[in-house]
Scaffold this active site. Structure first.
Site, PDB file in Angstrom:
ATOM      1  N   SER A  95      47.302  -1.613  25.421  1.00  0.00           N
ATOM      2  CA  SER A  95      46.413  -0.536  25.859  1.00  0.00           C
ATOM      3  C   SER A  95      45.098  -0.480  25.092  1.00  0.00           C
ATOM      4  O   SER A  95      44.171   0.217  25.499  1.00  0.00           O
ATOM      5  CB  SER A  95      47.119   0.812  25.742  1.00  0.00           C
ATOM      6  OG  SER A  95      47.422   1.107  24.398  1.00  0.00           O
ATOM      7  N   LYS A 121      47.552  10.844  25.383  1.00  0.00           N
ATOM      8  CA  LYS A 121      46.305  10.301  24.826  1.00  0.00           C
ATOM      9  C   LYS A 121      45.128  11.247  25.069  1.00  0.00           C
ATOM     10  O   LYS A 121      44.271  11.427  24.193  1.00  0.00           O
ATOM     11  CB  LYS A 121      46.028   8.932  25.434  1.00  0.00           C
ATOM     12  CG  LYS A 121      46.989   7.850  24.965  1.00  0.00           C
ATOM     13  CD  LYS A 121      46.753   6.529  25.694  1.00  0.00           C
ATOM     14  CE  LYS A 121      47.713   5.461  25.209  1.00  0.00           C
ATOM     15  NZ  LYS A 121      47.544   4.178  25.924  1.00  0.00           N
TER      16      LYS A 121
END
Length: 619
Positions: free
Chosen positions: A527, A570
């Protein structure tokens, strides 16, 4: 031929035999047998053989003498029968005498026990020692402390559970139904999962269409304390059987050798909710046993000591062994683990509700509410200070309550409490609470520096990625990356190098490149690929990047931004660190939380879009 004198002798002998027989079996028995078998005439017969056979029938209770016996043989046979009866009578008399002695002893013992029982009833079960202990207990029970401060600050309504409106609504919809569902609550610690579940049952009991009665219980247990006992001696969750030999049951059952089933928490929760905190920590075997109970809605008991034909077994024990214990409840489990770490079998039977991580503004609200409930005033800046030290609501309340106690101790006054910032600092220092890093100078662009996003459990965080690219002789370049970052992160660097060559036409082999993750953190998964690419691109092209934007997404060799996990966490993690703009992959756009709470989220498809966003001039 016998004369008259011999006949008289034979009759006398027969009478003596009858007398002996009557002494052995009793005259009443003898007369009854003479009458029953019609032997009176035979006994008075002048034929000795007929008389002998009659006496034999009396002695044997109707059995005929063996055939073809002479008079002498009949006489011997009768004597044997009489001898056998006399011997049996002797033995019987001895046994009866012993029985009589034992009965007399038992009777005396019973009378003694009855006397003691009467004495105890008159005297009572108490003595000076027991009465003193009872008095001490009564005195202790009159001493009451005030409500525990943590219990006092625990939310008592859904409005007091901050930042979880969507999760609470989802939880209520699944519980307040004619057909309530089993649920697993996912989320970080200290965000109100347990309190929400407890309040949800109370709310559901007020609805007429739910199956919960007013008496429905909320039974709470910690999954970390539940372990499967292969001996099946102790199982607080499902229940166990107390066998009379090994574990011992009640005295009256143990004396009779009757096992006693002990229902567990699943039966206590029957008709209500069984809440298992940290359900992911439960033993896997016990999880499977629990799933069986969820299917059957009963718990079965077995024991090799159980005898279904024993008339001394109480009805409730028969019921438990033959029908099992009822266990129809709604399961609510809570966990801080990622769903991927939870048993697939358990997940398949439960619906999921996700609790969101808290952002600083949520912690501020929680601290202000807690101070109001304590009736304390706070110095300006305390809520913000506490929010900079924790992302957990429970921990924030603990810091405030400790500061409250310290303030009361210092002032010696509990009526007008004023908590100072110095009190809070002293508490955080004593607890070794490290402040969460709030990003600074996000308004100043930097070259070769970008903020990526990571997630651990249910908490997102920012990661600083920096890169330098120094021109060197053609083909003499090198590439270095953190050894601790992880193999997938290193693959992202190579992907980034290929993308940069495609975008700029520059050969990365002509540069000494060093990519660094500040703090030396390990990056699991791809990611960080987009962030690494932008850091390298900025360093190679000497282009400053905006520092108020965080980036997440996997980079493909063609510069496409691929979807990643943990988007909600996130986004909240970026907001908690002060970043209010987040770039995510286009295919993750449906994962954006409904309540962004001040964070702007921008879905993108390519690295060019990210470059344009990070390189634009901030207005």
């Amino acid at each position: 031929m016998k004369n008259k004198f011999d006949t008289k002798i034979d009759l006398k002998k027969a009478e003596s035999q009858i007398e002996i027989l009557e002494n052995v079996i009793g005259k009443s028995v003898s007369d009854e047998r003479i009458e029953r078998y019609r032997l009176k005439d035979d006994l008075e017969s002048s034929d000795p053989g007929t008389r002998l056979k009659a006496v034999i029938r009396i002695a044997t209770n109707g059995e005929d003498a063996p055939e073809n016996l002479s008079e002498e043989e009949l006489q011997e046979y009768l004597e044997d029968v009489l001898a056998s009866l006399i011997a049996a009578g002797y033995v019987r008399n001895r046994i009866e005498n012993k029985v009589e002695v034992q009965l007399r002893e038992k009777q005396e013992k019973y009378i003694d026990e009855m006397r003691l029982s009467v004495i105890r009833k008159e005297k009572g079960p108490e003595n000076s020692k027991t009465l003193k202990r009872y008095s001490d207990l009564v005195k202790l029970d009159k001493i009451h402390l005030s409500k525990n401060i943590i219990q006092r600050l625990r939310p008592e309504s859904f409005s007091e559970i901050v930042g979880q409106e969507r999760a609470v609504r989802s939880l209520l919809s699944k519980i307040s139904s004619p057909y309530p569902q089993h649920i697993i609550l996912y989320g970080p610690p200290g965000v109100g999962k347990t309190t929400a579940a407890r309040l949800a049952l109370e709310e559901a009991k007020r609805k007429s269409f739910t199956p919960y009665k007013a008496s429905a219980k909320f039974v709470e247990v910690d999954g970390t304390t539940l372990r499967w006992d292969p001996r099946e001696i102790a199982n607080p969750l499902l229940g166990s059987v107390h066998d009379p030999i090994y574990q011992g049951s009640k005295r009256d059952l143990a004396e009779s050798g009757i096992p006693e089933p002990k229902p567990g928490l699943v039966t206590e929760a029957h008709g209500g909710i069984l809440f298992i905190d940290e359900i992911g920590e439960m033993d896997s075997i016990l999880q499977n046993k629990l799933l069986k109970v969820l299917e059957d809605k009963r718990v079965e008991f077995s024991s090799s000591y159980y005898d279904p034909d024993d008339t001394g077994t109480p009805q409730y024990i028969k019921y438990l062994f033959e029908k099992g214990a009822p266990a129809d409840f709604t399961l609510i489990g809570a966990t801080t683990k990622d769903p991927s770490e939870i048993s697939e079998a358990l997940k398949s039977r439960c619906t999921a509700v996700y609790f969101e991580p808290l952002i600083p503004s949520d912690i501020v609200k929680i601290v202000i509410s807690a101070a109001e409930r304590l009736g304390a005033k706070m110095e300006e800046g305390i809520p913000e200070y506490i929010s900079s030290h924790t992302a957990e609501g429970r921990k924030a309340v603990n810091i405030l309550s400790d500061a409250y106690s310290l303030s009361v101790y210092n002032s010696g006054n509990a009526e007008d409490v004023r908590i100072t910032l110095e009190d809070v600092r002293e508490i955080t220092g004593a607890q070794r609470t490290v402040p969460l890093e709030m990003l600074e100078d996000t308004d100043i662009p930097e070259t070769g520096h970008v903020y990526g996003l990571a997630v651990g459990g249910f908490l997102g965080s920012t990661i600083e990625i920096e890169a330098i690219a120094v021109k060197t002789a053609k083909g003499k370049g090198s590439l270095r990356f953190n050894d601790t970052a992880g193999s997938m992160a290193k693959d992202s660097v190579f992907n980034a190098a290929a993308v940069i060559s495609s975008l700029t036409g520059k050969d990365i082999r002509d540069y000494h490149i060093h990519v660094n993750v500040i703090g030396g953190g390990k990056i699991d998964g791809p990611s960080a690929g987009a962030a690494v690419t932008m850091a390298l691109l900025s360093a190679a092209e000497n282009i400053p990047l905006r520092q108020d934007i965080a980036v997440t997404g996997e980079i493909s060799l063609r510069g496409r931004i691929k979807p990643v996990g943990g988007i909600a966490e996130k986004i909240y993690g970026a907001g908690r660190r002060g970043i209010k703009k987040v770039i995510i992959p286009w295919n993750n756009r449906n994962d954006i939380p409904a309540d962004l709470r001040g964070t702007e989220v921008i879905p993108v498809k390519t690295i060019e879009e990210i470059r344009d966003l990070l390189c634009e001039v901030k207005e």
